[in-house]
Design a protein around this motif. Structure first.
Motif, mmCIF file in Angstrom:
data_model
loop_
_atom_site.group_PDB
_atom_site.id
_atom_site.type_symbol
_atom_site.label_atom_id
_atom_site.label_comp_id
_atom_site.label_asym_id
_atom_site.label_seq_id
_atom_site.Cartn_x
_atom_site.Cartn_y
_atom_site.Cartn_z
ATOM 1 N N ASP A 1 0.851 -1.186 0.000
ATOM 2 C CA ASP A 1 0.000 0.000 0.000
ATOM 3 C C ASP A 1 0.889 1.239 0.000
ATOM 4 O OD1 ASP A 1 -1.867 1.935 0.258
ATOM 5 O OD2 ASP A 1 -2.638 1.283 2.210
ATOM 6 N N LYS B 1 4.958 10.619 1.157
ATOM 7 C CA LYS B 1 4.865 11.246 -0.161
ATOM 8 C C LYS B 1 6.029 12.217 -0.378
ATOM 9 C CE LYS B 1 1.224 9.545 -2.117
ATOM 10 N NZ LYS B 1 1.358 8.801 -3.367
ATOM 11 N N LYS C 1 0.129 4.207 -0.271
ATOM 12 C CA LYS C 1 -0.425 5.360 0.454
ATOM 13 C C LYS C 1 0.181 5.466 1.860
ATOM 14 C CE LYS C 1 -4.699 5.621 -2.105
ATOM 15 N NZ LYS C 1 -6.032 5.050 -2.195
#
Lengths: 149, 266
Positions: free
Chosen positions: B32, B38, B34
């Protein structure tokens, strides 16, 4: 001993301690890098250019880290991971920007060395996941180098 | 950069990275993303020849037409020298692609002069010598390796004296020059695969973040580069879509203008 001399002595001792600590820590990461480069060595003969720059740090047993790397379609890449802790077991894997395993099946793990091979299907960011799976040390230094052709 | 400084820097990257749980020896087919940070805290910026190598595989490139012999202006401002140094090293990679030994040798000397101008000449002298010797022997792989070592040594030396921002400008200069040549080649012989090599949005974000953290370098060229990156971002951050010829041309116009600005006085 007067107060100034005591302060000077304490200051000097602290400085020596800091320098010694720096040398110890730095040596470990440098050692890890030299093992990563050792893993890369056979691939140079196959035309891979190994980058001078590298990633590094330390991890506890069972910990992973992710780093992001720009890869270009058309090139072929190997990532080599090394640690100076000989009884450690480490691994490296590569995922694309969607989180899908992107590596070729010929990656390998041999104790304190590991490698992953990727031929990018698209140009863009990839995630390189570094894992210290087992280690007798509380913290294990690691270094990751890569090469391309 | 001293090993310890580098260690600290790398530890910071590691700290900004993700600590995951071990799921056993089996490699997960999917993660994942996410959950991943970032933020590109730090990256190993690709060398220009990493991009040129991929470009070469798409067809024959006339590298000679991209070789630049202009020695450029002698700057006194260290950020300007750093930017120029990055572009000159990139020019070295272009000259290697063109197998142009005299230019490679000139670039070896130029790199040394610029490194001296920025106070890190000592660490570069052996590399400059090695570049010249390898160019004499037309040993292009060695020249490539020495150019990489040169850039790494310059940046390490800068980081050792806490000039990390100048070190980042070296990378930025190289990236801009590489992008200028990439877009020039792709504009002339457009291919979707060639244009796809521009898909580097995270790298561009990285440079944007770094530039924003340099307010003390109050130079028009840096403001111009910052503004240009804002223009370029939507052209390359296209997700799964293709980058059209019009965008490639526009990026080439922008990077050519910046390239000219980097080598000439304001």
């Amino acid at each position: 001993m007067n107060a100034s001399a005591k302060i000077l002595l304490r200051g000097s001792s602290l400085l020596v301690l800091i320098v010694a600590l720096q040398s110890t820590v730095a040596a470990s990461v440098d050692d890890a890098q030299s093992f990563a480069l050792q893993a890369a060595e056979p691939y140079v003969k196959e035309g891979f250019q190994v980058r001078e720059d590298y990633w590094g740090g330390d991890l506890g047993s069972g910990e992973k880290k992710a780093v992001r790397q720009q890869l270009f379609k058309g090139n072929e890449y190997w990532f080599w991971l090394g640690t100076e802790v000989e009884r450690a077991k480490i691994s490296v894997h590569i995922y694309d920007s969607d989180g899908k395993l992107a590596e070729e099946p010929d990656g390998w793990e041999k104790g304190h060395f590991a490698a992953a091979h990727v031929i990018p299907k698209t140009t863009g960011s990839y995630f390189v996941i570094v894992n210290v799976e087992e280690s007798p040390e509380e913290r294990t230094h690691w270094a990751l180098v890569y090469g391309f052709r | 950069m001293t090993p310890f400084t580098k260690y600290l820097k790398l530890s910071t990257i590691a700290a900004a990275g993700l600590t995951l749980c071990v799921h056993g020896a089996e490699v997960p087919q999917r993660i994942d993303i996410k959950q991943l940070s970032k933020t590109v805290e730090d990256v190993v910026v690709p060398l220009p020849n990493e991009i040129f190598g991929a470009l070469n595989k798409l067809g024959t490139v006339n590298w000679k037409e991209h070789v630049r012999n202009d020695k450029g202006t002698n700057f006194t401002e260290r950020p300007r020298i750093a930017l120029l140094l990055g572009t000159v090293i990139a020019d070295g990679f272009i000259a290697v692609q063109a197998e142009d030994a005299p230019t490679v040798k000139e670039i070896g000397q130029r790199v040394l002069a610029l490194a001296k101008g920025i106070g890190v000449g000592n660490s570069i002298t052996p590399h400059a010598k090695a570049i010249i010797e390898a160019a004499d022997k037309r040993n292009w792989d060695s020249v490539r390796q020495e150019l990489d070592r040169t850039q790494n040594s310059v940046q390490q030396a800068m980081n050792e004296v806490h000039d990390e921002k100048l070190s980042q400008l070296v990378s930025l200069g190289g990236w801009l020059r590489g992008t200028e040549v990439l877009t020039s080649v792709v504009s002339k012989h457009f291919s979707a695969d060639g244009a796809e090599l521009l898909h580097q949005p995270d790298l561009l974000s990285y440079f944007q973040t770094r530039l924003q953290a340099m307010p003390e370098f109050n130079l028009p060229i840096l403001r111009e580069i910052g503004d240009a990156l804002v223009q370029v971002k939507p052209l390359i951050d296209v997700g799964n879509a293709r980058i059209p010829p019009k965008s490639v041309k526009k990026i080439n116009d922008i990077t050519t203008r910046l390239g000219s600005g980097i080598v000439t006085r304001d």
